[in-house]
Design an enzyme around this catalytic site. Structure first.
Site, short mmCIF file in Angstrom:
data_model
loop_
_atom_site.label_atom_id
_atom_site.label_comp_id
_atom_site.label_asym_id
_atom_site.label_seq_id
_atom_site.Cartn_x
_atom_site.Cartn_y
_atom_site.Cartn_z
N ASP A 10 0.83 -1.20 0.00
CA ASP A 10 0.00 0.00 0.00
C ASP A 10 0.87 1.26 0.00
OD1 ASP A 10 -2.68 1.43 0.55
OD2 ASP A 10 -1.46 2.06 2.26
N GLU A 32 -1.75 -5.21 -4.11
CA GLU A 32 -0.84 -4.48 -3.22
C GLU A 32 0.24 -5.41 -2.67
OE1 GLU A 32 -3.52 -0.83 -1.43
OE2 GLU A 32 -3.49 -2.72 -0.31
#
Length: 234
Positions: free
Chosen positions: A47, A119
């Site tokens: 992220d 991610e």
């Protein structure tokens, strides 16, 4: 090369990145329902890689936009919906390791699971090589999306644009309501309705947060609003 590695070779081709340690890629596509090790901790790193890289791409591509405008653009690019779209382009659902319950409920198509795996892959690449390798992959996946942005349309979020469009036509503001809410606290799913009563327009949106679902519903409502007036309706 074993059969599992050969399977991942096809994913590496789609990513345009060759893993030295396939166990990192396997962990990145392993949902917690399958067991440990899984991709939850990888998501945390991925992220951050994604947010920095997209922020830098926008910073370089739109030198005249303000911090607030850049933040809104980034939010539209790193959200669950966009990540799930990227996952579908990579056919990532074919590679996921899911527990029996998730398999039966269609977890390989669930946007939240797909987005988390994307991610996690960014993190796995950084662990396999370095941050710059992961950044290059993010850039390749996002370069067309960033290039296609029209700042005049997307610098403001969908709810703001819808509100301004309605006010410009002296119409009532939209009403948002939650249609459904499910999932545990760490993985919730919302469905929200956007109602433009004066125009008899009702749209829905889905997201992992109420705000995200409202933004999706507002975006759909804005499109119908534009079509409504383009057709000469009053």
């Amino acid at each position: 090369m074993n059969q599992s590695d050969q399977r991942f070779r096809r994913l590496c081709t789609a990513l345009d990145y060759s893993f030295s340690r396939f166990e990192l890629l396997r962990q990145a596509v392993t949902h917690r329902s399958f067991g440990a090790p899984n991709n939850e901790r990888f998501e945390f790193v991925g992220d951050s890689i994604l947010n920095y890289t997209v922020a830098r791409m926008l910073f370089d591509h739109f030198p005249k936009l303000s911090e607030g405008e850049l933040s809104r653009l980034r939010a539209n690019l790193v959200n669950q919906s966009t990540l799930a779209e990227i996952a579908q382009q990579l056919k990532l659902g074919d590679y996921l390791y899911l527990g029996e319950g998730e398999l039966k409920s269609g977890g390989f198509n669930r946007p939240s699971i797909l987005a988390d795996a994307v991610e996690a892959i960014f993190a796995a690449i950084s662990f396999d090589t370095d941050f710059m390798a992961a950044e290059r992959v993010v850039r390749r996946l996002y370069q067309e999306r960033v290039a296609a942005i029209d700042p005049s349309k997307h610098a403001k979020d969908a709810k703001t644009r819808l509100q301004e469009a309605l006010q410009a036509r002296r119409l009532s503001l939209p009403r948002y309501s939650i249609l459904s809410q499910s999932g545990e606290a760490h993985e919730q799913s919302f469905r929200v309705q956007c109602d433009l009563a004066e125009l008899d327009i009702i749209t829905t949106g889905d997201g992992v947060s109420r705000r995200g679902a409202e933004q999706q519903a507002a975006d759909a409502a804005l499109l119908l609003l534009e079509q409504h007036f383009a057709a000469g309706k009053k």
